[in-house]
Scaffold this motif. Structure first.
Motif, PDB file in Angstrom:
ATOM      1  N   ILE A  36       1.014  -1.164   0.071  1.00 31.84           N
ATOM      2  CA  ILE A  36      -0.214   0.134  -0.028  1.00 31.84           C
ATOM      3  C   ILE A  36       0.943   1.314  -0.063  1.00 31.84           C
ATOM      4  N   THR A  37       0.691   2.080  -0.964  1.00 27.11           N
ATOM      5  CA  THR A  37       1.467   3.312  -1.163  1.00 27.11           C
ATOM      6  C   THR A  37       0.700   4.537  -0.680  1.00 27.11           C
ATOM      7  N   PRO A  38       1.015   5.412   0.276  1.00 25.08           N
ATOM      8  CA  PRO A  38       0.046   6.332   0.778  1.00 25.08           C
ATOM      9  C   PRO A  38       0.030   7.381  -0.509  1.00 25.08           C
ATOM     10  N   LEU A  39      -1.223   8.020  -0.574  1.00 23.57           N
ATOM     11  CA  LEU A  39      -1.095   8.717  -1.838  1.00 23.57           C
ATOM     12  C   LEU A  39      -1.704  10.344  -1.349  1.00 23.57           C
ATOM     13  N   VAL A  40      -1.415  11.194  -2.223  1.00 22.27           N
ATOM     14  CA  VAL A  40      -1.721  12.632  -1.908  1.00 22.27           C
ATOM     15  C   VAL A  40      -3.363  12.185  -1.892  1.00 22.27           C
ATOM     16  N   GLY A  41      -3.932  12.900  -0.981  1.00 19.69           N
ATOM     17  CA  GLY A  41      -5.648  13.050  -0.800  1.00 19.69           C
ATOM     18  C   GLY A  41      -5.796  12.013   0.259  1.00 19.69           C
TER      19      GLY A  41
END
Length: 293
Positions: A36-41
């Motif tokens: 899981i990659t943290p995303l902007v938003g």
């Protein structure tokens, strides 16, 4: 533990807005383990002893996410397409629209650089604008130079998280600068050698504009339908979707079936032929895609 929203991702750091302050955080190793990659938003739970040394502990469930640009929890997409330099491309716009419709994100079409049109190009662009309005899309014609049409965008931004997206060189950063001059985002001209835009935005970042959050994103010129299945594609064309119940066969693909309401509307001139041609092309592309395992 505190909660906030990621407003920028850069060089392995995530900048989280919480309580009017921004905290620089890293993602925990558990995210890499679960891919899981943290995303902007992203809405996140984090802990931080100070503003420059925090860790993201949890990512809240997303209502949607995009891959290119990488961003989550978007309310609407502002699809910026230039009238000229580069020339308005309905084929590329339809590709963007399909990807946005598939994510159930509201699209708003902005045609930029209207000040550069002449007596030949302006009628062509305005015909396309009216075609998309007749489908039900919001279309705003703008110029970052003369500021024409720019203020019309502001009511759409209030209270929403919006993503500005479009082909490289269409003037997304120029338009954002016109909406909020103090941003002074870097802009660049079209590459005369390549005939396409130079990339000026290098990362995704949420900016406070017009009472909402707006993502300035890296420009790109190609998109693939990796996440869209053949049966989903007709639902991504509003003028097909609204006529589907009139087709003889349930699940009609609007290609070879008899008594198809979409093909009847096409023959009657109620559906633009170029939209239908793009649909056929996209369907072929999806069907020829290598299966995912």
């Amino acid at each position: 533990m505190a909660e906030g929203k990621i407003i920028k991702a850069l060089s392995g750091f995530y900048y989280v807005l919480s309580g009017g302050e921004v905290f620089q955080c890293r993602g925990r190793g558990v995210f890499r383990k679960h891919k899981i990659t943290p995303l902007v938003g992203d809405e996140v739970v984090f802990q931080a002893e100070n503003k420059t040394d925090g860790y993201i502990m949890e990512i809240r469930e997303r209502k949607n996410e995009l891959i290119r640009p990488p961003i989550a929890n978007i309310d609407q997409a502002i699809l910026v397409f230039s009238a000229v330099q580069p020339d308005f491309s309905p084929g590329l716009l339809d590709r963007f629209l399909v990807l946005i419709e598939a994510k159930d994100i509201r699209p708003i079409i902005v045609i930029s650089k209207m000040d550069l049109t002449d007596h030949k190009t302006k009628p062509i662009v305005e015909k396309y604008a009216n075609d998309y309005r007749s489908i039900g899309y919001e279309v705003i014609e703008t110029s970052a130079v003369t500021k024409d049409g720019v203020a019309l965008l502001l009511p759409y931004l209030e209270g929403c998280t919006s993503v500005f997206a479009g082909q490289s060189g269409v003037g997304k950063s120029s338009l954002l600068n016109a909406l909020r001059p103090d941003l002074q985002l870097k802009t660049n001209d079209i590459s005369t050698h390549l005939g396409r835009g130079k990339h000026t935005t290098r990362h995704v970042e949420l900016l406070e504009i017009g009472g909402g959050l707006v993502a300035d994103t890296p420009g790109f010129s190609s998109l693939e339908f990796n996440e869209i299945e053949a049966e989903q594609l007709p639902l991504c064309f509003p003028e097909f979707r609204e006529r589907a119940h009139e087709c003889k066969f349930r699940g009609c693909t609007h290609i070879a079936e008899p008594k198809c309401a979409v093909k009847a509307a096409l023959e009657a001139g109620e559906i633009q032929s170029y939209r239908y041609e793009h649909y056929l092309s996209f369907m072929e592309e999806i069907k020829e895609r290598k299966p995912r395992y």
